[in-house]
Design an enzyme around this catalytic site. Structure first.
Site, mmCIF file in Angstrom:
data_model
loop_
_atom_site.group_PDB
_atom_site.id
_atom_site.type_symbol
_atom_site.label_atom_id
_atom_site.label_comp_id
_atom_site.label_asym_id
_atom_site.label_seq_id
_atom_site.Cartn_x
_atom_site.Cartn_y
_atom_site.Cartn_z
ATOM 1 N N TYR A 194 -6.608 -8.746 11.781
ATOM 2 C CA TYR A 194 -5.296 -8.399 12.334
ATOM 3 C C TYR A 194 -5.163 -8.922 13.757
ATOM 4 C CZ TYR A 194 -4.196 -5.382 8.391
ATOM 5 O OH TYR A 194 -3.892 -4.928 7.128
ATOM 6 N N ASN A 235 -12.440 -1.537 -0.600
ATOM 7 C CA ASN A 235 -11.674 -2.075 0.528
ATOM 8 C C ASN A 235 -12.297 -1.611 1.827
ATOM 9 O OD1 ASN A 235 -9.050 -3.015 1.970
ATOM 10 N ND2 ASN A 235 -9.243 -0.867 2.589
ATOM 11 N N GLU A 236 -12.539 -2.526 2.741
ATOM 12 C CA GLU A 236 -13.086 -2.173 4.068
ATOM 13 C C GLU A 236 -14.157 -1.092 3.933
ATOM 14 O OE1 GLU A 236 -10.018 -1.577 7.042
ATOM 15 O OE2 GLU A 236 -9.377 -3.666 6.839
ATOM 16 N N GLU A 259 -6.070 -9.325 3.976
ATOM 17 C CA GLU A 259 -5.237 -8.580 4.936
ATOM 18 C C GLU A 259 -5.188 -9.391 6.212
ATOM 19 O OE1 GLU A 259 -5.860 -4.356 5.575
ATOM 20 O OE2 GLU A 259 -6.396 -4.070 3.469
ATOM 21 N N GLN A 298 2.164 -5.981 5.693
ATOM 22 C CA GLN A 298 2.312 -5.680 4.296
ATOM 23 C C GLN A 298 3.714 -6.078 3.869
ATOM 24 O OE1 GLN A 298 1.087 -1.738 3.167
ATOM 25 N NE2 GLN A 298 -0.838 -1.828 4.323
ATOM 26 N N GLU A 349 0.854 -1.201 0.000
ATOM 27 C CA GLU A 349 0.000 0.000 0.000
ATOM 28 C C GLU A 349 0.884 1.243 0.000
ATOM 29 O OE1 GLU A 349 -2.889 0.024 3.188
ATOM 30 O OE2 GLU A 349 -3.799 1.887 2.472
#
Ligand code: AHR
Length: 521
Positions: free
Chosen positions: A270, A203-204, A327, A376, A56
């Site tokens: 996460y 995204n999200e 992710e 990432q 990103e």
């Protein structure tokens, strides 16, 4: 206490037996750790894309990490760091997601094409408010993917973008027909189209991607997806954060009768040691409480996956839509002295074990998980590579990915595993996780031991007879060990002596805080 027994013949005997029993217990001799490899009639391939990555425009992931520009005194190939390119080639990165993340829903791709001096500078509103000069754009990303031999996965802006903008991007990138967009691409130096199969639509979108309600988002997704057309396109709909099945149910309800519009549903999860965004815990200099909490929280992903697969089975019983964990990774407090919004952290033996646990879980669900992307790839969160100026290190997570590469595109071997617990302060998690696959006549079993204090003995019943066994290990002397710039690697892949294999059975010992690969032939 046993030393207090009277010294009679009879009591001496009992004393000795108790001592021996205690000694055996300490050595885990009676431990019930078993792995049984099951021959299976189904032919499930572990998609190589499970070993995917994410990049990103955030902190120094792109600028400094991947791209330094042709004029840099850091050795580079067309502006891409040479050391990083070589490390990714060696790692066999199968797929790379770009340009975000939250950044994607603010990204206007036309800002990043054409002569660099004409590209506008913008503010990266999500990540530190820094200036984004757009010198790394569509050409730079797609050429980089070709250079390292990886599949690109592009994230389309549905937050601040338009359907027209998205359609033009797809045309610019993938079309070989004559059109204003393909002419523009040619004018910018690229004659033939690139081969891009994976397209994320938003995204999200429940969060940074527009704070949308699921019903609103799914309509937007349908609108975008019906114009984003291409042979073999895999279009990904924004799925939940962690265990939010309510979002997923609404999304899949909204797709009813239109499920040809999505081939993948993304899930983000996460691992925060404390579970709190305000104070997540440090990436180095931690004690066993944070070690335990991190591995406990990382294991939660398996429950979220199972819950989501149950929902997906209900709405899509034929399994046409795959689960894409695009992710995942550990997320700690930023390293002291680093910029807000740059998400810089170190990477220790704990991250190696967390990576091994996640990858074992994804492998074991390979019938429905078709891709996963650790967050990432460089310098941000649980990276495989860290850079500082001219220096680069391969993190413990890098070595786990490299060791696990044997699973890419291999045939999954399902297993039954029984494991002791690893307990800390009255809480327990399974000490061991594992997954297995077969490729080119070699059976590979990967195993993690979350217990930082004790080895685990495992009795393994194999699915056939083997004559040779060998092992590799990623670990360190301490659970906080990590690799640092300019120093010899403390955490890397080493050979591990694994017992004898005979009559379809193998007894092995897995050292504390380690990730192990067992290879059988
Ligand atoms: O990976 C960092 C950020 O985490 C991504 O931009 C976003 O999608 C997620 O919240």
């Amino acid at each position: 206490m046993i030393y207090g027994f009277p010294h009679t013949k009879q009591y001496w005997g009992m004393n000795n037996w108790i001592s021996i029993l205690l000694l055996f217990l300490t050595l885990d001799v009676f431990a019930q750790n078993t792995i049984v490899l099951r021959p299976d009639s189904r032919d499930i391939t572990i998609s190589k894309e499970i070993y995917g990555h994410f990049s990103e425009h955030l902190g120094t992931c792109i600028y400094g990490g991947i791209y330094v520009g042709e004029d840099s005194d850091i050795p580079n190939i067309n502006g891409y760091r040479k050391d990083v390119v070589e490390a990714f080639k060696e790692l066999k990165v199968p797929v790379l997601r770009w340009p975000g993340g939250c950044f994607a829903d603010t990204y206007h791709w036309k800002d990043g094409i054409g002569p660099k001096e004409d590209r506008p500078s913008i503010v990266n509103v999500f990540w530190g408010g820094v200036t984004e000069d757009n010198s790394f754009g569509t050409h730079e990303f797609l050429d980089f993917c070709e250079l390292i031999g990886t599949e690109p996965y592009l994230s389309i802006n549905v937050g601040t973008g338009t359907v027209q903008e998205a359609v033009e991007w797809v045309e610019y990138v993938t079309s070989s027909n004559q059109s204003p967009m393909t002419e523009l691409r040619k004018k910018n130096g690229r004659e033939r189209p690139w081969d891009v199969k994976y397209w994320g639509i938003g995204n999200e979108n429940w969060g940074c991607g527009g704070d949308m309600a699921p019903g609103y988002y799914v309509d937007i997704f349908r609108n975008y997806s019906s114009y984003i057309r291409g042979k073999d396109f895999q279009k990904v709909i924004c799925g939940p954060s962690g265990g939010d099945t309510a979002w997923t149910k609404k999304i899949l309800t909204g797709l009813k009768g239109k499920d040809h519009l999505a081939q993948g549903l993304s899930l983000h999860y996460y691992t925060l040691p404390t579970g709190k965004w305000s104070k997540k815990g440090p990436s180095i200099d931690f004690e066993e409480d944070m070690w335990f909490a991190t591995l406990r929280n990382t294991m939660l992903v398996e429950g979220y996956i199972k819950e989501h697969l149950a929902v997906m089975d209900e709405y899509d019983p034929e399994g046409k839509i795959k689960l894409i964990v695009d992710e995942w990774g550990t997320w700690y407090d930023k390293l002291p002295g680093t910029k807000d919004g740059f998400l810089q952290q170190q990477n220790t033996v704990r991250d190696a074990v967390a990576a091994g646990i996640n990858l074992n879980i994804f492998n074991n669900h390979a019938d429905r998980i078709s891709m996963a992307n650790i967050a990432q790839i460089v310098n941000v969160l649980q990276s495989v590579i860290l850079t500082k100026g001219k220096d680069m290190v391969k993190t413990p997570t890098y070595h786990v990915f490299k060791m696990y590469n044997v699973h890419q595109g291999a045939r999954l071997i399902p297993m039954d595993i029984e494991t002791e617990d690893y307990s800390f302060n009255g809480e327990s998690i399974p000490a061991l996780t594992a997954s297995a696959s077969e490729r080119d006549g070699v059976t590979n079993i990967t195993i993690t031991n979350a217990d930082p204090n004790r080895p685990k003995v495992i009795d393994c019943k194999l699915d056939k007879d083997f004559t040779t066994v060998s092992g590799k290990i990623v670990t360190g002397k301490k659970m906080t060990d990590h690799n640092d710039y300019g120093k010899e690697e403390k955490v890397t892949i080493s050979d591990l002596k694994i017992g004898e294999v005979a009559n379809g059975k193998l007894k092995m010992q897995i050292p504390p805080h380690s990730v192990v690969l067992v290879q059988l032939q």
